[in-house]
Write a protein that holds these residues in place. Structure first.
Motif, PDB file in Angstrom:
ATOM      1  N   PRO A   4       0.843  -1.198   0.000  1.00  9.51           N
ATOM      2  CA  PRO A   4       0.000   0.000   0.000  1.00  9.51           C
ATOM      3  C   PRO A   4       0.882   1.254   0.000  1.00  9.51           C
ATOM      4  O   PRO A   4       1.947   1.245   0.603  1.00  9.51           O
ATOM      5  CB  PRO A   4      -0.781  -0.099   1.311  1.00  9.51           C
ATOM      6  CG  PRO A   4      -0.556  -1.462   1.834  1.00  9.51           C
ATOM      7  CD  PRO A   4       0.676  -2.012   1.194  1.00  9.51           C
ATOM      8  N   ASP A   5       0.430   2.297  -0.678  1.00 16.66           N
ATOM      9  CA  ASP A   5       1.195   3.535  -0.765  1.00 16.66           C
ATOM     10  C   ASP A   5       0.472   4.617   0.032  1.00 16.66           C
ATOM     11  O   ASP A   5      -0.582   5.087  -0.360  1.00 16.66           O
ATOM     12  CB  ASP A   5       1.324   3.947  -2.238  1.00 16.66           C
ATOM     13  CG  ASP A   5       2.210   5.173  -2.414  1.00 16.66           C
ATOM     14  OD1 ASP A   5       2.485   5.851  -1.398  1.00 16.66           O
ATOM     15  OD2 ASP A   5       2.604   5.441  -3.556  1.00 16.66           O
ATOM     16  N   SER A   6       1.058   5.010   1.176  1.00 19.95           N
ATOM     17  CA  SER A   6       0.380   5.971   2.050  1.00 19.95           C
ATOM     18  C   SER A   6       0.331   7.365   1.436  1.00 19.95           C
ATOM     19  O   SER A   6      -0.328   8.255   1.960  1.00 19.95           O
ATOM     20  CB  SER A   6       1.071   6.041   3.404  1.00 19.95           C
ATOM     21  OG  SER A   6       2.388   6.511   3.227  1.00 19.95           O
ATOM     22  N   ASP A   7       1.046   7.582   0.318  1.00 21.26           N
ATOM     23  CA  ASP A   7       0.959   8.886  -0.356  1.00 21.26           C
ATOM     24  C   ASP A   7      -0.315   9.002  -1.174  1.00 21.26           C
ATOM     25  O   ASP A   7      -0.629  10.063  -1.696  1.00 21.26           O
ATOM     26  CB  ASP A   7       2.170   9.122  -1.264  1.00 21.26           C
ATOM     27  CG  ASP A   7       3.350   9.643  -0.459  1.00 21.26           C
ATOM     28  OD1 ASP A   7       3.127  10.066   0.691  1.00 21.26           O
ATOM     29  OD2 ASP A   7       4.475   9.599  -0.971  1.00 21.26           O
ATOM     30  N   ASP A  10      -6.378   7.912  -0.885  1.00 20.98           N
ATOM     31  CA  ASP A  10      -7.210   6.851  -0.380  1.00 20.98           C
ATOM     32  C   ASP A  10      -6.559   5.598  -0.954  1.00 20.98           C
ATOM     33  O   ASP A  10      -6.256   5.554  -2.144  1.00 20.98           O
ATOM     34  CB  ASP A  10      -8.635   7.051  -0.926  1.00 20.98           C
ATOM     35  CG  ASP A  10      -9.588   5.947  -0.504  1.00 20.98           C
ATOM     36  OD1 ASP A  10      -9.158   4.772  -0.482  1.00 20.98           O
ATOM     37  OD2 ASP A  10     -10.753   6.265  -0.226  1.00 20.98           O
ATOM     38  N   LEU A  11      -6.357   4.622  -0.138  1.00 21.22           N
ATOM     39  CA  LEU A  11      -5.592   3.468  -0.629  1.00 21.22           C
ATOM     40  C   LEU A  11      -6.323   2.753  -1.759  1.00 21.22           C
ATOM     41  O   LEU A  11      -5.748   1.959  -2.481  1.00 21.22           O
ATOM     42  CB  LEU A  11      -5.263   2.517   0.519  1.00 21.22           C
ATOM     43  CG  LEU A  11      -4.289   3.134   1.537  1.00 21.22           C
ATOM     44  CD1 LEU A  11      -4.003   2.167   2.663  1.00 21.22           C
ATOM     45  CD2 LEU A  11      -3.009   3.581   0.874  1.00 21.22           C
ATOM     46  N   ARG A  12      -7.633   3.070  -1.955  1.00 15.00           N
ATOM     47  CA  ARG A  12      -8.351   2.470  -3.086  1.00 15.00           C
ATOM     48  C   ARG A  12      -8.232   3.339  -4.328  1.00 15.00           C
ATOM     49  O   ARG A  12      -8.705   2.986  -5.382  1.00 15.00           O
ATOM     50  CB  ARG A  12      -9.839   2.318  -2.732  1.00 15.00           C
ATOM     51  CG  ARG A  12     -10.093   1.432  -1.533  1.00 15.00           C
ATOM     52  CD  ARG A  12     -11.507   1.609  -1.031  1.00 15.00           C
ATOM     53  NE  ARG A  12     -11.785   3.008  -0.724  1.00 15.00           N
ATOM     54  CZ  ARG A  12     -12.956   3.467  -0.304  1.00 15.00           C
ATOM     55  NH1 ARG A  12     -13.975   2.656  -0.168  1.00 15.00           N
ATOM     56  NH2 ARG A  12     -13.120   4.735  -0.036  1.00 15.00           N
ATOM     57  N   SER A  13      -7.651   4.530  -4.182  1.00 21.50           N
ATOM     58  CA  SER A  13      -7.598   5.466  -5.302  1.00 21.50           C
ATOM     59  C   SER A  13      -6.151   5.693  -5.726  1.00 21.50           C
ATOM     60  O   SER A  13      -5.229   5.551  -4.941  1.00 21.50           O
ATOM     61  CB  SER A  13      -8.214   6.794  -4.869  1.00 21.50           C
ATOM     62  OG  SER A  13      -7.846   7.815  -5.759  1.00 21.50           O
ATOM     63  N   GLU A  14      -5.968   6.058  -6.993  1.00 22.89           N
ATOM     64  CA  GLU A  14      -4.622   6.333  -7.496  1.00 22.89           C
ATOM     65  C   GLU A  14      -4.241   7.802  -7.313  1.00 22.89           C
ATOM     66  O   GLU A  14      -3.172   8.219  -7.732  1.00 22.89           O
ATOM     67  CB  GLU A  14      -4.540   5.977  -8.988  1.00 22.89           C
ATOM     68  CG  GLU A  14      -4.650   4.488  -9.262  1.00 22.89           C
ATOM     69  CD  GLU A  14      -3.625   3.686  -8.478  1.00 22.89           C
ATOM     70  OE1 GLU A  14      -2.437   4.038  -8.544  1.00 22.89           O
ATOM     71  OE2 GLU A  14      -4.022   2.737  -7.781  1.00 22.89           O
ATOM     72  N   GLY A 196     -18.797  30.350 -16.152  1.00 28.13           N
ATOM     73  CA  GLY A 196     -18.680  28.930 -16.451  1.00 28.13           C
ATOM     74  C   GLY A 196     -19.486  28.075 -15.510  1.00 28.13           C
ATOM     75  O   GLY A 196     -19.868  28.500 -14.412  1.00 28.13           O
ATOM     76  N   GLU A 197     -19.740  26.868 -15.984  1.00 26.34           N
ATOM     77  CA  GLU A 197     -20.463  25.903 -15.163  1.00 26.34           C
ATOM     78  C   GLU A 197     -19.792  24.556 -15.361  1.00 26.34           C
ATOM     79  O   GLU A 197     -19.321  24.238 -16.466  1.00 26.34           O
ATOM     80  CB  GLU A 197     -21.922  25.826 -15.621  1.00 26.34           C
ATOM     81  CG  GLU A 197     -22.837  25.067 -14.681  1.00 26.34           C
ATOM     82  CD  GLU A 197     -23.590  23.933 -15.356  1.00 26.34           C
ATOM     83  OE1 GLU A 197     -24.097  23.077 -14.631  1.00 26.34           O
ATOM     84  OE2 GLU A 197     -23.635  23.883 -16.601  1.00 26.34           O
ATOM     85  N   GLY A 198     -19.691  23.805 -14.306  1.00 29.29           N
ATOM     86  CA  GLY A 198     -19.039  22.507 -14.438  1.00 29.29           C
ATOM     87  C   GLY A 198     -19.656  21.459 -13.539  1.00 29.29           C
ATOM     88  O   GLY A 198     -20.342  21.776 -12.563  1.00 29.29           O
ATOM     89  N   LEU A 199     -19.431  20.217 -13.914  1.00 28.77           N
ATOM     90  CA  LEU A 199     -19.867  19.080 -13.104  1.00 28.77           C
ATOM     91  C   LEU A 199     -18.638  18.324 -12.636  1.00 28.77           C
ATOM     92  O   LEU A 199     -17.819  17.880 -13.442  1.00 28.77           O
ATOM     93  CB  LEU A 199     -20.754  18.146 -13.943  1.00 28.77           C
ATOM     94  CG  LEU A 199     -21.044  16.762 -13.349  1.00 28.77           C
ATOM     95  CD1 LEU A 199     -21.765  16.868 -12.008  1.00 28.77           C
ATOM     96  CD2 LEU A 199     -21.861  15.921 -14.338  1.00 28.77           C
ATOM     97  N   MET A 200     -18.517  18.202 -11.321  1.00 28.39           N
ATOM     98  CA  MET A 200     -17.453  17.392 -10.723  1.00 28.39           C
ATOM     99  C   MET A 200     -18.110  16.122 -10.171  1.00 28.39           C
ATOM    100  O   MET A 200     -19.085  16.212  -9.413  1.00 28.39           O
ATOM    101  CB  MET A 200     -16.754  18.148  -9.584  1.00 28.39           C
ATOM    102  CG  MET A 200     -16.270  19.550  -9.927  1.00 28.39           C
ATOM    103  SD  MET A 200     -14.916  19.605 -11.105  1.00 28.39           S
ATOM    104  CE  MET A 200     -13.544  19.070 -10.100  1.00 28.39           C
ATOM    105  N   VAL A 201     -17.596  14.976 -10.582  1.00 27.77           N
ATOM    106  CA  VAL A 201     -18.188  13.701 -10.155  1.00 27.77           C
ATOM    107  C   VAL A 201     -17.264  13.010  -9.152  1.00 27.77           C
ATOM    108  O   VAL A 201     -16.071  12.831  -9.418  1.00 27.77           O
ATOM    109  CB  VAL A 201     -18.443  12.779 -11.366  1.00 27.77           C
ATOM    110  CG1 VAL A 201     -18.935  11.401 -10.906  1.00 27.77           C
ATOM    111  CG2 VAL A 201     -19.476  13.414 -12.304  1.00 27.77           C
ATOM    112  N   GLN A 202     -17.854  12.656  -8.034  1.00 28.59           N
ATOM    113  CA  GLN A 202     -17.098  11.951  -6.993  1.00 28.59           C
ATOM    114  C   GLN A 202     -16.564  10.628  -7.544  1.00 28.59           C
ATOM    115  O   GLN A 202     -17.300   9.872  -8.181  1.00 28.59           O
ATOM    116  CB  GLN A 202     -18.022  11.663  -5.800  1.00 28.59           C
ATOM    117  CG  GLN A 202     -17.382  10.841  -4.709  1.00 28.59           C
ATOM    118  CD  GLN A 202     -18.384  10.400  -3.648  1.00 28.59           C
ATOM    119  OE1 GLN A 202     -19.543  10.827  -3.671  1.00 28.59           O
ATOM    120  NE2 GLN A 202     -17.945   9.559  -2.731  1.00 28.59           N
ATOM    121  N   LEU A 203     -15.287  10.379  -7.299  1.00 25.89           N
ATOM    122  CA  LEU A 203     -14.685   9.142  -7.796  1.00 25.89           C
ATOM    123  C   LEU A 203     -15.137   7.953  -6.970  1.00 25.89           C
ATOM    124  O   LEU A 203     -15.355   8.053  -5.756  1.00 25.89           O
ATOM    125  CB  LEU A 203     -13.155   9.256  -7.760  1.00 25.89           C
ATOM    126  CG  LEU A 203     -12.565  10.320  -8.686  1.00 25.89           C
ATOM    127  CD1 LEU A 203     -11.043  10.313  -8.597  1.00 25.89           C
ATOM    128  CD2 LEU A 203     -13.017  10.114 -10.131  1.00 25.89           C
TER     129      LEU A 203
END
Ligand code: DCC
Length: 208
Positions: A4-7, A10-14, A196-203
């Protein structure tokens, strides 16, 4: 199986953790000189002899710095919160002045190396400013880590160079994983240049 990489945020995310940097004192001046160099690189009209000297000095600089190349999140570029554009040459030199759940405000100038044509900013620079603001808004609003799904910019007036600009963005609404953000780019007197308008989607777990 790899360690696991603590950097990772989230350990499930890159996605690497965001850690603000405390850069060495000369780093900010180095970055400003690099920006000045970019201004010159896009505007000089010199002789071949001058370009030969510039080429050779640039090659010396590359040789000096190359041994220190580090992975994302190690060097101070992009993480130096007190420097324009967080010390990243990619980012337009804006300073964040307000960062809270209500809104994120940043102020800065576009300069010669942002020129599109006709003396004004390249239109492609504006989505970069909006996208970065949207990323900050998501962070400031304490929304989960997200990526831009879409970003829409309305160009209302041409954007001048070397004039203080202000961007303010805020969460418009949240729907499950989706955070909708709106932002406005203005001059100091309030003249609207773009919105501007944008959509940010939770990973989701495992999404890079
Ligand atoms: C402190 C300093 C900080 C420092 C701050 C630093 C700031 C940097 C900020 C930079 C941010 C970026 O540029 S990020 C880089 C640019 N973006 C990317 O590369 C993203 C690439 N795309 C993706 O990875 C993916 O498409 C995702 C994660 C965005 C979504 O994929 P997904 O997870 O499979 O989600 P999916 O099921 O398709 O969609 C979820 C919901 O969103 C909707 N949806 C998804 N895409 C769209 C779309 N384009 N337009 C409309 N709606 C959409 C779906 O209909 C659905 O709605 P419903 O059915 O649930 O209603």
């Amino acid at each position: 199986m790899s360690e696991p990489d603590s950097d990772k945020v989230d350990l499930r995310s890159e996605i690497p953790r965001f850690r603000p940097a405390a850069p060495p004192p000369s780093f900010g001046e180095f970055v400003e000189n690099m920006r000045r160099l970019q201004d010159l690189a896009v505007c000089v009209d010199a002789t071949d002899e001058v370009y030969q000297q510039a080429r050779d000095r640039a090659a010396e600089l590359v040789e000096l710095l190359a041994p220190y190349a580090a992975r994302e999140g190690k060097g101070p570029a992009n993480r130096s919160m007190d420097l324009p554009g967080r010390g990243s040459l990619l980012m337009p030199p804006f300073h964040v002045e307000k960062f809270d759940e209500e809104s994120v405000v940043a102020r800065g100038v576009l300069r010669r190396y942002h020129l599109g044509g006709g003396g004004v900013a390249h239109g492609g620079v504006l989505p970069l400013i909006f996208d970065d603001n949207f990323g900050n808004v998501v962070y400031a609003a304490k929304r989960p880590i997200s990526r831009t799904a879409y970003l829409h910019v309305n160009y209302r007036k041409v954007t001048p160079l070397d004039v203080p600009l202000i961007i303010e963005g805020k969460v418009d609404r949240v729907e499950g994983r989706k955070t909708f953000i709106t932002a406005r780019l203005t001059e100091e007197d309030g003249t609207l240049l773009a919105d501007g308008e944008g959509l940010m989607v939770q990973l989701l777990p495992g999404q890079p």
